[in-house]
Design a protein around this motif. Sequence first.
Motif, PDB file in Angstrom:
ATOM      1  N   THR A  18       0.821  -1.214   0.000  1.00  0.00           N
ATOM      2  CA  THR A  18       0.000   0.000   0.000  1.00  0.00           C
ATOM      3  C   THR A  18       0.853   1.262   0.000  1.00  0.00           C
ATOM      4  N   THR A  19       1.929   1.260   0.779  1.00  0.00           N
ATOM      5  CA  THR A  19       2.729   2.481   0.865  1.00  0.00           C
ATOM      6  C   THR A  19       4.026   2.401   0.074  1.00  0.00           C
ATOM      7  N   SER A  20       4.476   1.177  -0.226  1.00  0.00           N
ATOM      8  CA  SER A  20       5.750   1.074  -0.940  1.00  0.00           C
ATOM      9  C   SER A  20       5.793  -0.211  -1.750  1.00  0.00           C
ATOM     10  N   SER A  21       6.776  -0.262  -2.636  1.00  0.00           N
ATOM     11  CA  SER A  21       7.054  -1.510  -3.364  1.00  0.00           C
ATOM     12  C   SER A  21       8.440  -1.950  -2.927  1.00  0.00           C
ATOM     13  N   ARG A  22       8.609  -3.254  -2.739  1.00  0.00           N
ATOM     14  CA  ARG A  22       9.939  -3.718  -2.370  1.00  0.00           C
ATOM     15  C   ARG A  22      10.263  -5.018  -3.082  1.00  0.00           C
ATOM     16  N   CYS A  23      11.564  -5.262  -3.191  1.00  0.00           N
ATOM     17  CA  CYS A  23      12.000  -6.530  -3.753  1.00  0.00           C
ATOM     18  C   CYS A  23      13.008  -7.117  -2.773  1.00  0.00           C
ATOM     19  N   TYR A 271       0.932  -6.703  10.922  1.00  0.00           N
ATOM     20  CA  TYR A 271       0.736  -5.332  11.374  1.00  0.00           C
ATOM     21  C   TYR A 271       1.427  -4.335  10.456  1.00  0.00           C
ATOM     22  N   GLY A 272       0.720  -3.893   9.413  1.00  0.00           N
ATOM     23  CA  GLY A 272       1.266  -2.887   8.498  1.00  0.00           C
ATOM     24  C   GLY A 272       0.349  -1.676   8.486  1.00  0.00           C
ATOM     25  N   THR A 273       0.062  -1.156   7.296  1.00  0.00           N
ATOM     26  CA  THR A 273      -0.856  -0.021   7.144  1.00  0.00           C
ATOM     27  C   THR A 273      -2.175  -0.349   7.846  1.00  0.00           C
ATOM     28  N   GLY A 274      -2.688  -1.527   7.536  1.00  0.00           N
ATOM     29  CA  GLY A 274      -3.829  -2.092   8.259  1.00  0.00           C
ATOM     30  C   GLY A 274      -3.335  -3.366   8.929  1.00  0.00           C
ATOM     31  N   THR A 316      -4.317   0.708  11.217  1.00  0.00           N
ATOM     32  CA  THR A 316      -3.455   0.459  12.385  1.00  0.00           C
ATOM     33  C   THR A 316      -2.152   1.246  12.195  1.00  0.00           C
ATOM     34  N   GLY A 317      -1.225   0.746  11.354  1.00  0.00           N
ATOM     35  CA  GLY A 317       0.006   1.510  11.088  1.00  0.00           C
ATOM     36  C   GLY A 317      -0.297   2.862  10.465  1.00  0.00           C
ATOM     37  N   SER A 318      -1.362   2.942   9.684  1.00  0.00           N
ATOM     38  CA  SER A 318      -1.684   4.222   9.047  1.00  0.00           C
ATOM     39  C   SER A 318      -2.133   5.251  10.084  1.00  0.00           C
ATOM     40  N   LEU A 319      -2.584   4.802  11.258  1.00  0.00           N
ATOM     41  CA  LEU A 319      -2.912   5.750  12.339  1.00  0.00           C
ATOM     42  C   LEU A 319      -1.616   6.351  12.897  1.00  0.00           C
ATOM     43  N   VAL A 320      -0.584   5.536  12.954  1.00  0.00           N
ATOM     44  CA  VAL A 320       0.720   6.041  13.408  1.00  0.00           C
ATOM     45  C   VAL A 320       1.260   7.048  12.375  1.00  0.00           C
ATOM     46  N   GLN A 321       1.079   6.721  11.090  1.00  0.00           N
ATOM     47  CA  GLN A 321       1.485   7.666  10.031  1.00  0.00           C
ATOM     48  C   GLN A 321       0.711   8.976  10.147  1.00  0.00           C
ATOM     49  N   TRP A 322      -0.559   8.868  10.450  1.00  0.00           N
ATOM     50  CA  TRP A 322      -1.427  10.050  10.587  1.00  0.00           C
ATOM     51  C   TRP A 322      -0.948  10.921  11.757  1.00  0.00           C
ATOM     52  N   ALA A 333       7.716   7.000  12.837  1.00  0.00           N
ATOM     53  CA  ALA A 333       6.768   6.010  13.354  1.00  0.00           C
ATOM     54  C   ALA A 333       7.311   5.393  14.648  1.00  0.00           C
ATOM     55  N   ALA A 334       8.623   5.144  14.687  1.00  0.00           N
ATOM     56  CA  ALA A 334       9.220   4.491  15.859  1.00  0.00           C
ATOM     57  C   ALA A 334       9.076   5.350  17.121  1.00  0.00           C
ATOM     58  N   GLU A 335       9.004   6.697  16.935  1.00  0.00           N
ATOM     59  CA  GLU A 335       8.935   7.599  18.091  1.00  0.00           C
ATOM     60  C   GLU A 335       7.658   7.413  18.908  1.00  0.00           C
ATOM     61  N   GLY A 417       5.221  -7.883  10.226  1.00  0.00           N
ATOM     62  CA  GLY A 417       4.887  -6.559   9.691  1.00  0.00           C
ATOM     63  C   GLY A 417       5.611  -5.444  10.438  1.00  0.00           C
ATOM     64  N   GLY A 418       5.584  -4.253   9.827  1.00  0.00           N
ATOM     65  CA  GLY A 418       6.359  -3.097  10.303  1.00  0.00           C
ATOM     66  C   GLY A 418       6.114  -2.714  11.754  1.00  0.00           C
ATOM     67  N   MET A 419       4.870  -2.846  12.224  1.00  0.00           N
ATOM     68  CA  MET A 419       4.555  -2.408  13.594  1.00  0.00           C
ATOM     69  C   MET A 419       5.097  -3.346  14.663  1.00  0.00           C
ATOM     70  N   THR A 420       5.525  -4.561  14.264  1.00  0.00           N
ATOM     71  CA  THR A 420       5.964  -5.513  15.292  1.00  0.00           C
ATOM     72  C   THR A 420       7.339  -5.158  15.856  1.00  0.00           C
ATOM     73  N   SER A 421       7.979  -4.110  15.293  1.00  0.00           N
ATOM     74  CA  SER A 421       9.230  -3.656  15.914  1.00  0.00           C
ATOM     75  C   SER A 421       8.921  -2.838  17.173  1.00  0.00           C
ATOM     76  N   ASN A 422       7.639  -2.565  17.416  1.00  0.00           N
ATOM     77  CA  ASN A 422       7.241  -1.783  18.581  1.00  0.00           C
ATOM     78  C   ASN A 422       6.985  -2.732  19.766  1.00  0.00           C
ATOM     79  N   ASN A 423       7.933  -2.735  20.707  1.00  0.00           N
ATOM     80  CA  ASN A 423       7.853  -3.673  21.837  1.00  0.00           C
ATOM     81  C   ASN A 423       6.671  -3.404  22.748  1.00  0.00           C
TER      82      ASN A 423
HETATM   83  N1  LIG Z   1       7.967   1.308  15.606  1.00  0.00           N
HETATM   84  C1  LIG Z   1       6.735   1.429  15.078  1.00  0.00           C
HETATM   85  N2  LIG Z   1       5.664   1.604  15.884  1.00  0.00           N
HETATM   86  C2  LIG Z   1       4.413   1.690  15.377  1.00  0.00           C
HETATM   87  N3  LIG Z   1       4.133   1.642  14.058  1.00  0.00           N
HETATM   88  C3  LIG Z   1       5.163   1.483  13.219  1.00  0.00           C
HETATM   89  C4  LIG Z   1       6.506   1.373  13.674  1.00  0.00           C
HETATM   90  N4  LIG Z   1       7.317   1.220  12.579  1.00  0.00           N
HETATM   91  C5  LIG Z   1       6.498   1.230  11.498  1.00  0.00           C
HETATM   92  N5  LIG Z   1       5.210   1.397  11.876  1.00  0.00           N
HETATM   93  C6  LIG Z   1       4.019   1.454  11.006  1.00  0.00           C
HETATM   94  O1  LIG Z   1       4.036   0.269  10.217  1.00  0.00           O
HETATM   95  C7  LIG Z   1       3.606   0.548   8.890  1.00  0.00           C
HETATM   96  C8  LIG Z   1       4.636   0.010   7.917  1.00  0.00           C
HETATM   97  O2  LIG Z   1       4.693  -1.371   8.016  1.00  0.00           O
HETATM   98  P1  LIG Z   1       4.787  -2.269   6.708  1.00  0.00           P
HETATM   99  O3  LIG Z   1       4.697  -3.678   7.171  1.00  0.00           O
HETATM  100  O4  LIG Z   1       5.981  -1.824   5.942  1.00  0.00           O
HETATM  101  O5  LIG Z   1       3.444  -1.774   5.999  1.00  0.00           O
HETATM  102  P2  LIG Z   1       2.777  -1.997   4.553  1.00  0.00           P
HETATM  103  O6  LIG Z   1       3.277  -3.323   4.041  1.00  0.00           O
HETATM  104  O7  LIG Z   1       1.312  -1.977   4.879  1.00  0.00           O
HETATM  105  O8  LIG Z   1       3.161  -0.823   3.708  1.00  0.00           O
HETATM  106  C9  LIG Z   1       3.432   2.039   8.769  1.00  0.00           C
HETATM  107  O9  LIG Z   1       2.042   2.338   8.750  1.00  0.00           O
HETATM  108  C10 LIG Z   1       4.079   2.611  10.025  1.00  0.00           C
HETATM  109  O10 LIG Z   1       3.361   3.716  10.517  1.00  0.00           O
END
Ligand SMILES: Nc1ncnc2c1ncn2[C@@H]1O[C@H](COP(=O)(O)OP(=O)(O)O)[C@@H](O)[C@H]1O
Length: 511
Positions: A18-23, A271-274, A316-322, A333-335, A417-423
């Motif tokens: 949704t937010t990026s493309s990766r390889c 746990y990503g954008t949603g 979910t993650g998009s709320l952190v982006q917001w 996002a990590a902050e 997913g990206g949000m799982t780095s948040n302990n």
């Molecule tokens: N440390 C963090 N704490 C909370 N949310 C985070 C953290 N790091 C990344 N995110 C959120 O995780 C999402 C990115 O995760 P990712 O798995 O790459 O998403 P997607 O595949 O949906 O683009 C973003 O919405 C970002 O706000």
Amino acid sequence: MTDAHTTGPFIAAIDQGTTSSRCIVFDKDGRIVSVDQKEHEQIFPKPGWVEHNATEIWENVQEVVAGAIVKAGITAADVKAIGITNQRETTLLWDKNTGEPVHNAIVWQDTRTDALCKELGRNVGQDRFRRETGLPLASYFSGPKVRWLLDNVEGLRERAERGDILFGTMDSWVIWNLTGGADGGVHVTDVTNASRTLLMNLHEMTWDQRILQSMEIPAAVLPEIRSSAEVYGLAKDGVLAGVPVASALGDQQAALFGQTCFSEGEAKSTYGTGTFMLMNTGETPVNSYNGLLTTVGYRIGDQKPVYALEGSIAVTGSLVQWMRDQMGLIKSAAEIETLASSVEDNGGAYFVPAFSGLFAPYWRSDARGVIAGLTRYVTKAHIARAVLEATAWQTREITDAMTKDSGVELAALKVDGGMTSNNLLMQTLADFLDAPVVRPMVAETTCLGAAYAAGLAVGFWPDTDALRANWRRAAEWTPRMDADTREREYKSWLKAVERSMGWLDDNTAEE
Ligand SMILES: Nc1ncnc2c1ncn2[C@@H]1O[C@H](COP(=O)(O)OP(=O)(O)O)[C@@H](O)[C@H]1O
Ligand SMILES: O=P(O)(O)OC[C@H](O)CO
């Protein structure tokens, strides 16, 4: 970038998210050899509307593929197959003669088809869609988006009926372009992506002719539905020219595959954008009576399809982006973890991020975001905490529904997913679920799942047992919260959810 332990050959996976493309390039042990990633623009033309520029996305895909191959220090000859995974439901129509999109892609979060869905519900009936497709009639899915484009882009319906227009979710768009585009590209999708369109019959695995008629979608635009793991064609140009394109799975199904949830009752949550939780339910589709979706988990070649129950959370993650981009309360996002950790609790605040209505288990398009329980005491740190708790409570609602529908009590939840780095979030999740939360060594399970499926298709891995052997636990969080606190807090959350519903009415409709 390849180290002494990684020798070829390799599999390359493309994740068009949704937010990026990766390889990502993987070796035989499922280890990451190299990664390249690029974000694309999020286009918000009106409240509730979300679009992507598909040309930008295809350019980014080519760039990240080249980037990952260069970083790995390898060539096409070292890559046995390419796997594709993608944001699901996002809908594109393009001209098959020129390869030009006829409009921006309409993203899964977009709510412009709410009124259309209500009309279809009145005329055709909700039940028919649930029964045939496993999905509730909602703006989230592709079918209504296709219909909206056909109705709103001038002259498009005639061009579609003439056979000049192709529809695809992002898997189809990437595969068509990779295999030659207007010059012989293959127009296919896989069963998992097709199962998100509201147009595929879940039992037959074919486009449902009656639904197509009631949605007024000409069959000529549709891709061929194939399995998730087979060779669709060869990459035509670019750094991977000649390499078989050998898998496609929607990103959440790919994560299920990457987490090796191959047995009935195994589940993962990404746990990503949603956030999307899927549970493998085996070879028979399980109907949901508690607001979940019935969907295809994967299909390997000509084997029987494996089904899944899914709980989808839009925001979910998009709320952190917001919080970062629209509110400016954090710089990264990590902050949010640092800010949320500076207080003991939520200070009485509950944030229901119903920005695109509420998805599972409610499916309420009339809901909009609320922060409930505000007093002068509440600081931005409490709000940050409420933001993280919103993700954990929404997961709890889904696990409750999963248990009711499947009869399976989750022994532990596999996450990625990206949000799982948040302990703090992961601990909160274990507390609210009252179950252990485990994260694997390779958190990039989406790409890994696509790589696994492609590798199976070309015989790089022999079978799913070989893939299971690669899964290793990296971290685990166990519940610490007492039951009384958990249940009291859960009640307050549910009260806040009630407050978010019914916000949109005739007076406030978005158009
Ligand atoms: N440390 C963090 N704490 C909370 N949310 C985070 C953290 N790091 C990344 N995110 C959120 O995780 C999402 C990115 O995760 P990712 O798995 O790459 O998403 P997607 O595949 O949906 O683009 C973003 O919405 C970002 O706000
Ligand atoms: O791209 P992601 O990770 O936000 O996933 C989006 C989902 O596939 C939408 O259904």
